[in-house]
Enzyme design. Sequence first.
Site, short mmCIF file in Angstrom:
data_model
loop_
_atom_site.label_atom_id
_atom_site.label_comp_id
_atom_site.label_asym_id
_atom_site.label_seq_id
_atom_site.Cartn_x
_atom_site.Cartn_y
_atom_site.Cartn_z
CB CYS A 15 -0.99 -0.02 1.16
SG CYS A 15 -0.23 0.04 2.81
CG ASN A 52 4.54 -1.69 4.95
OD1 ASN A 52 5.68 -2.00 5.26
ND2 ASN A 52 3.57 -2.58 4.97
CB CYS A 67 -3.43 1.87 7.22
SG CYS A 67 -3.18 3.36 8.21
NE ARG A 68 -4.63 1.46 2.06
CZ ARG A 68 -4.46 2.06 0.89
NH1 ARG A 68 -5.42 1.96 -0.02
NH2 ARG A 68 -3.38 2.75 0.62
CB SER A 69 0.21 -3.46 2.82
OG SER A 69 1.12 -2.55 3.39
CG ASP A 74 -5.30 4.78 3.25
OD1 ASP A 74 -5.25 4.39 4.43
OD2 ASP A 74 -4.32 5.20 2.62
P1 4NP Z 1 -1.70 2.92 4.09
O1 4NP Z 1 -2.26 4.33 4.61
O2 4NP Z 1 -1.20 3.18 2.68
O3 4NP Z 1 -2.88 2.02 4.11
O4 4NP Z 1 -0.60 2.51 5.04
C1 4NP Z 1 -1.50 5.51 4.71
C2 4NP Z 1 -0.54 5.61 5.69
C3 4NP Z 1 0.18 6.80 5.83
C4 4NP Z 1 -0.08 7.86 4.98
C5 4NP Z 1 -1.04 7.76 4.00
C6 4NP Z 1 -1.75 6.58 3.86
N1 4NP Z 1 0.64 9.10 5.14
O5 4NP Z 1 0.29 10.08 4.47
O6 4NP Z 1 1.60 9.13 5.95
#
Ligand code: 4NP
Length: 157
Positions: free
Chosen positions: A8, A11, A13-15, A123
Amino acid sequence: MINVLFVCLGNICRSPMAEAVFKNLVEKENLNEKIQVDSAATSSWHIGDPPHKGTISKLKEYNISTEGMVGRQLEKTDYEKFDYIIGMDASNVTNIREILGQPDHPKIIRFLDLTDHKKDVPDPYYTGDFQETYDLVIEGCQALLNSIKSNHEDQFN
Ligand code: 4NP
């Protein structure tokens, strides 16, 4: 050994949620010797960070551990190491193809294209809804395991 990588943006939240849920499923079915699981980010923003506290607490509710998990960035060499490289949304898939220099390889898949949903995993970093994401991750992981079993029938009999 079949190697699965969830990817994702951050790395955190989702993955990592998909990694932990899929590992749990693999363990429950006693397939640890056959399937290995990892996750990575397309960005460099959270290298070395643990999963988001929303991901950790949602998984805790279902008794799924995130112990030892830390963020890392997708690397070009991952292309050879993994049999399934799974983006959690369409932009992840676009970025995976770019980073790996593989515009159109069937091992690069959008996660929920394995289910009837055929959409992006929302997300929770932005939506705040970790339950909605968890429910889709469970469904996607089950579909992925079924798909792996039917693609590698020789290894699962
Ligand atoms: P992920 O979500 O891609 O599911 O891990 C996010 C985690 C952090 C950020 C954006 C999306 N960020 O902007 O730091």
